[in-house]
Design a protein around this motif. Sequence first.
Motif, PDB file in Angstrom:
ATOM      1  N   ASN B  27      52.173  29.295  11.440  1.00 54.31           N
ATOM      2  CA  ASN B  27      50.856  30.237  11.348  1.00 54.31           C
ATOM      3  C   ASN B  27      49.544  29.618  11.220  1.00 54.31           C
ATOM      4  OD1 ASN B  27      52.548  32.741  11.396  1.00 54.31           O
ATOM      5  ND2 ASN B  27      53.386  31.750   9.412  1.00 54.31           N
ATOM      6  N   LEU B  28      49.360  28.592  12.065  1.00 52.99           N
ATOM      7  CA  LEU B  28      47.995  27.979  11.960  1.00 52.99           C
ATOM      8  C   LEU B  28      47.230  28.947  13.115  1.00 52.99           C
ATOM      9  CD1 LEU B  28      48.784  24.072  12.063  1.00 52.99           C
ATOM     10  CD2 LEU B  28      48.347  25.664  10.138  1.00 52.99           C
ATOM     11  N   GLU B  29      45.706  28.748  12.789  1.00 57.24           N
ATOM     12  CA  GLU B  29      44.977  29.329  13.947  1.00 57.24           C
ATOM     13  C   GLU B  29      44.662  28.193  14.672  1.00 57.24           C
ATOM     14  OE1 GLU B  29      41.870  31.651  11.828  1.00 57.24           O
ATOM     15  OE2 GLU B  29      43.269  31.942   9.995  1.00 57.24           O
ATOM     16  N   TRP B  30      44.434  26.963  14.323  1.00 52.03           N
ATOM     17  CA  TRP B  30      43.513  26.147  15.056  1.00 52.03           C
ATOM     18  C   TRP B  30      44.523  24.822  15.487  1.00 52.03           C
ATOM     19  CZ3 TRP B  30      38.801  27.263  16.114  1.00 52.03           C
ATOM     20  CH2 TRP B  30      37.894  28.115  15.284  1.00 52.03           C
ATOM     21  N   ILE B  31      44.121  24.058  16.524  1.00 54.05           N
ATOM     22  CA  ILE B  31      44.630  22.941  17.025  1.00 54.05           C
ATOM     23  C   ILE B  31      43.722  22.011  17.741  1.00 54.05           C
ATOM     24  CG2 ILE B  31      45.210  23.945  19.455  1.00 54.05           C
ATOM     25  CD1 ILE B  31      47.729  22.150  19.220  1.00 54.05           C
ATOM     26  N   GLY B  32      43.721  20.645  17.360  1.00 50.73           N
ATOM     27  CA  GLY B  32      42.635  19.785  17.988  1.00 50.73           C
ATOM     28  C   GLY B  32      43.269  19.227  18.949  1.00 50.73           C
ATOM     29  N   LEU B  33      42.599  18.841  20.110  1.00 54.25           N
ATOM     30  CA  LEU B  33      42.840  18.255  21.367  1.00 54.25           C
ATOM     31  C   LEU B  33      42.210  17.188  21.718  1.00 54.25           C
ATOM     32  CD1 LEU B  33      43.386  21.620  23.807  1.00 54.25           C
ATOM     33  CD2 LEU B  33      45.090  20.555  22.146  1.00 54.25           C
ATOM     34  N   TRP B  34      42.947  16.398  22.485  1.00 55.91           N
ATOM     35  CA  TRP B  34      42.415  14.896  23.004  1.00 55.91           C
ATOM     36  C   TRP B  34      42.411  14.890  24.659  1.00 55.91           C
ATOM     37  CZ3 TRP B  34      40.901  11.427  19.611  1.00 55.91           C
ATOM     38  CH2 TRP B  34      40.483  10.364  20.013  1.00 55.91           C
ATOM     39  N   ARG B  35      41.209  14.452  25.089  1.00 51.58           N
ATOM     40  CA  ARG B  35      41.056  14.478  26.328  1.00 51.58           C
ATOM     41  C   ARG B  35      41.808  14.060  27.260  1.00 51.58           C
ATOM     42  NH1 ARG B  35      35.659  12.348  29.447  1.00 51.58           N
ATOM     43  NH2 ARG B  35      35.844  14.241  31.045  1.00 51.58           N
ATOM     44  N   GLU B  36      42.570  12.802  27.065  1.00 56.87           N
ATOM     45  CA  GLU B  36      43.440  12.243  28.156  1.00 56.87           C
ATOM     46  C   GLU B  36      44.542  13.272  28.633  1.00 56.87           C
ATOM     47  OE1 GLU B  36      41.499  10.676  26.156  1.00 56.87           O
ATOM     48  OE2 GLU B  36      40.171   9.479  27.288  1.00 56.87           O
ATOM     49  N   PRO B  37      45.521  13.431  27.129  1.00 58.43           N
ATOM     50  CA  PRO B  37      46.581  14.137  27.600  1.00 58.43           C
ATOM     51  C   PRO B  37      46.273  15.493  28.006  1.00 58.43           C
ATOM     52  CG  PRO B  37      46.137  13.882  25.153  1.00 58.43           C
ATOM     53  CD  PRO B  37      45.451  12.909  25.907  1.00 58.43           C
ATOM     54  N   ILE B  38      44.974  16.195  27.815  1.00 56.67           N
ATOM     55  CA  ILE B  38      44.723  17.526  28.317  1.00 56.67           C
ATOM     56  C   ILE B  38      44.456  17.443  29.755  1.00 56.67           C
ATOM     57  CG2 ILE B  38      42.832  19.274  28.243  1.00 56.67           C
ATOM     58  CD1 ILE B  38      45.114  19.200  26.121  1.00 56.67           C
ATOM     59  N   GLN B  39      43.678  16.514  30.234  1.00 57.22           N
ATOM     60  CA  GLN B  39      43.493  16.317  31.624  1.00 57.22           C
ATOM     61  C   GLN B  39      44.844  15.869  32.427  1.00 57.22           C
ATOM     62  OE1 GLN B  39      40.768  12.843  31.772  1.00 57.22           O
ATOM     63  NE2 GLN B  39      39.182  14.004  31.855  1.00 57.22           N
ATOM     64  N   GLU B  40      45.842  15.459  31.727  1.00 57.20           N
ATOM     65  CA  GLU B  40      47.091  15.079  32.378  1.00 57.20           C
ATOM     66  C   GLU B  40      47.783  16.506  32.642  1.00 57.20           C
ATOM     67  OE1 GLU B  40      50.705  12.660  31.101  1.00 57.20           O
ATOM     68  OE2 GLU B  40      48.871  11.432  30.887  1.00 57.20           O
ATOM     69  N   TYR B  41      47.738  17.293  31.665  1.00 55.38           N
ATOM     70  CA  TYR B  41      48.438  18.525  31.702  1.00 55.38           C
ATOM     71  C   TYR B  41      47.557  19.600  32.267  1.00 55.38           C
ATOM     72  CZ  TYR B  41      51.265  22.410  29.456  1.00 55.38           C
ATOM     73  OH  TYR B  41      52.057  23.324  29.258  1.00 55.38           O
ATOM     74  N   GLY B  42      46.204  19.454  32.453  1.00 54.62           N
ATOM     75  CA  GLY B  42      45.493  20.285  33.115  1.00 54.62           C
ATOM     76  C   GLY B  42      44.768  21.510  32.037  1.00 54.62           C
ATOM     77  N   ALA B  43      43.359  21.313  32.020  1.00 49.64           N
ATOM     78  CA  ALA B  43      42.822  21.831  31.143  1.00 49.64           C
ATOM     79  C   ALA B  43      42.713  23.480  31.310  1.00 49.64           C
ATOM     80  CB  ALA B  43      41.242  21.687  31.325  1.00 49.64           C
ATOM     81  N   GLU B  44      42.978  24.003  32.459  1.00 43.13           N
ATOM     82  CA  GLU B  44      43.335  25.547  32.155  1.00 43.13           C
ATOM     83  C   GLU B  44      44.609  25.868  31.830  1.00 43.13           C
ATOM     84  OE1 GLU B  44      41.886  27.545  36.085  1.00 43.13           O
ATOM     85  OE2 GLU B  44      40.007  26.248  35.962  1.00 43.13           O
ATOM     86  N   ARG B  45      45.711  24.987  32.471  1.00 44.96           N
ATOM     87  CA  ARG B  45      47.031  25.313  31.856  1.00 44.96           C
ATOM     88  C   ARG B  45      47.023  25.113  30.319  1.00 44.96           C
ATOM     89  NH1 ARG B  45      51.273  21.015  33.268  1.00 44.96           N
ATOM     90  NH2 ARG B  45      53.271  22.129  32.418  1.00 44.96           N
ATOM     91  N   ALA B  46      46.144  24.131  29.761  1.00 44.14           N
ATOM     92  CA  ALA B  46      46.485  24.002  28.429  1.00 44.14           C
ATOM     93  C   ALA B  46      45.665  25.013  27.632  1.00 44.14           C
ATOM     94  CB  ALA B  46      45.748  22.718  27.964  1.00 44.14           C
ATOM     95  N   ALA B  47      44.651  25.614  28.217  1.00 43.02           N
ATOM     96  CA  ALA B  47      43.932  26.795  27.401  1.00 43.02           C
ATOM     97  C   ALA B  47      44.916  28.116  27.305  1.00 43.02           C
ATOM     98  CB  ALA B  47      42.389  27.115  28.216  1.00 43.02           C
ATOM     99  N   LYS B  48      45.557  28.062  28.529  1.00 42.08           N
ATOM    100  CA  LYS B  48      46.472  29.346  28.500  1.00 42.08           C
ATOM    101  C   LYS B  48      47.658  28.949  27.481  1.00 42.08           C
ATOM    102  CE  LYS B  48      49.076  32.252  31.516  1.00 42.08           C
ATOM    103  NZ  LYS B  48      50.175  32.659  30.360  1.00 42.08           N
ATOM    104  N   LEU B  49      48.194  27.782  27.444  1.00 37.58           N
ATOM    105  CA  LEU B  49      49.119  27.633  26.634  1.00 37.58           C
ATOM    106  C   LEU B  49      48.800  27.927  24.954  1.00 37.58           C
ATOM    107  CD1 LEU B  49      52.030  26.169  26.008  1.00 37.58           C
ATOM    108  CD2 LEU B  49      50.718  24.040  25.517  1.00 37.58           C
TER     109      LEU B  49
END
Lengths: 271, 271
Positions: B27-49
Motif C-alpha cells: 500500500n505504498l504511494e511511491w517508488i524510487g527508480l534507477w536510470r540504467e534498469p529503467i532504460q533497459e526496461y523502457g521508460a514509457e513501459r516503466a511509467a505504465k507499469l
Amino acid sequence: MNRYSLNQATTKYWPLEDVVKASADANLEWIGLWREPIQEYGAERAAKLVADAGLKVSSLCRGGFFTATDPQERQAKIEDNRRAIDESATLGTSVLVLVSGGLPPGSRDIDGARAMIRDGLAELAPYAEERGVKLAIEALHPMFASDRCVVSSLGGALDLAEQFPATQVGVIVDAYHLWWDADVYRQIERAGERIVSYQVSDWTVPLPADNLLGRGMMGDGVIELRRLREACDAAGYDGPIEVEIFNQELWDAPGQEVFDLAYARYQEHVV
Amino acid sequence: MNRYSLNQATTKYWPLEDVVKASADANLEWIGLWREPIQEYGAERAAKLVADAGLKVSSLCRGGFFTATDPQERQAKIEDNRRAIDESATLGTSVLVLVSGGLPPGSRDIDGARAMIRDGLAELAPYAEERGVKLAIEALHPMFASDRCVVSSLGGALDLAEQFPATQVGVIVDAYHLWWDADVYRQIERAGERIVSYQVSDWTVPLPADNLLGRGMMGDGVIELRRLREACDAAGYDGPIEVEIFNQELWDAPGQEVFDLAYARYQEHVV
C-alpha cells in the motif's frame, strides 16, 4: 626561516636519532614528534636530543579522545591528556595536537560527543596555558567521524575553539582532512591567529582500502597544497609546516629516502 | 500520506516488476527508480507499469557527472542529462537526482570543477523546468570528492542551487552523506523549499573496504535518522522519504526479504 618540519610518524620505523640527525643535516629548524615513540625514548631525553641538534619541536601528536560514555573513562582520558601536556612542555613545543574522539560505542549522539570534547577542553585548557602549551583541535576527514573524531571540518573545530581564549585553544589546518570543503578558505580566514599548524600530505585516487593509511606523498594526489598554504599565510600563520603521512609503503622504505623525497616534494608543491 | 519509497537500487538484482508489485502490495504511494534498469526496461513501459500499480515515482537517479576537461565530453554529458530529464518527465517524477562529478583526471582545480557543474546546471535548468523536472543536487560524502562529486556538503549544494530559481534546482538531503556535518541542521533550515528528497540508509562502523558499497540498513549504524527527518519536516519538506542502500549483502539477499526489512526499519528508526 625554514618552515619545513617532518613529523616522525612519516618515517615510523626510523629511530628518533636518525630523524633528528637527518633534520639537522638538512639545516632544518623544526621536527614533529609522535607521542608513543617519545614516551618510549623518554621525553626529557628526546628534548635534549632535539635541542642538541639545534632543532625545535613543531608539535606533539597527539592527545584527545575525550568521548566515552563512562565518566571514569572520560576522567582517565583527562589525566592522560594532562600527561601529554606535561610531555609537550618538556619537549618545549607549544602545540599539542588533539584527535578529539568519535562516537562512543553504541551511541548516535553526535552533539553529546561534541559536548564531551568541549568539557574536556574546559578542564585542560588552563592547565595547558600555564605550561605554555596550546590545545590544537584537528578536524579529521568526515570518514573518521564515527570512530575517531566527531570534529569534521575547520568550521566545526572553530566552533569549539572559540569557546576558549586563543592563548589556550587553537586549530590545525591539515590539508588531507579539509581539502574537499567548499567553505575551507572562508574558515581559514575566520581561524586567523587560531591556526597553530599547517600539515601536509596528499589525497590519492583511488582511496586505498585502509583509509587510515591512505595518505599520499605531496604531489601524488589532488590537493591544492600551495593554495591552502597561501591561505594560511594570508590569515597570519607563519609557523612551521609539518609533513605527516601515514602510508605503509613509505614506512617500508628507507628513512633517508623518504626524508629526501618529502623535502623535495614540499619544495615543489607547498612553498 | 505514506512517505516511504524504496529505491530499486536497494534491491539491485530484483526485477522492476517485483519491486513495483511489492510496493503496491504494501500500500505504498511511491517508488524510487534507477536510470540504467529503467532504460533497459523502457521508460514509457516503466511509467505504465508504475501507474497501473497505483504508484508515483519519487525520483530518478541519476544524472550529473558534469566535470570533464574536454569540452566535447562536457557537451556529451549535457546531452545525456537532457535525456535523463526526458526520462524523468516520461516517468512523471519531478526529481532528477544529480551526482555532479569529481575532479577531472589529472586536475586539482576543485573550484574549476564546481564551475563546470554550475555551467551544466545553467544549460539544463530551463529545459528541465519546461518538462516539470527539478535538478536535484546531491552532496556526496567528502570521501567521494575526488572521483565522484566535488559537492561535499549541504552548504556547498545550496551555494550552487541558489544561483537558480527554486523551481529549477533543488537539493537532496541524504543522511549517509551529511550526518557528520556540524552545520547540517543550520543548512537544512537554510535549504527550506529547496529540499526535494530525504534519503536514508545508515553509516556502519567500521567502514567496509569498498566505500561505494558501504551503506548499511537503517538502525545498523550511527546516524540520527529521525532527528534529520524532523529537521527536514521543520524546514517544510513533506514529500517522499527514499531508502537507497548500496550493499552487496543486501543485493545478494531475496528481494522481498530486503523490502520487508527496510520498511520495518524505516518505521522503527525514521518516522
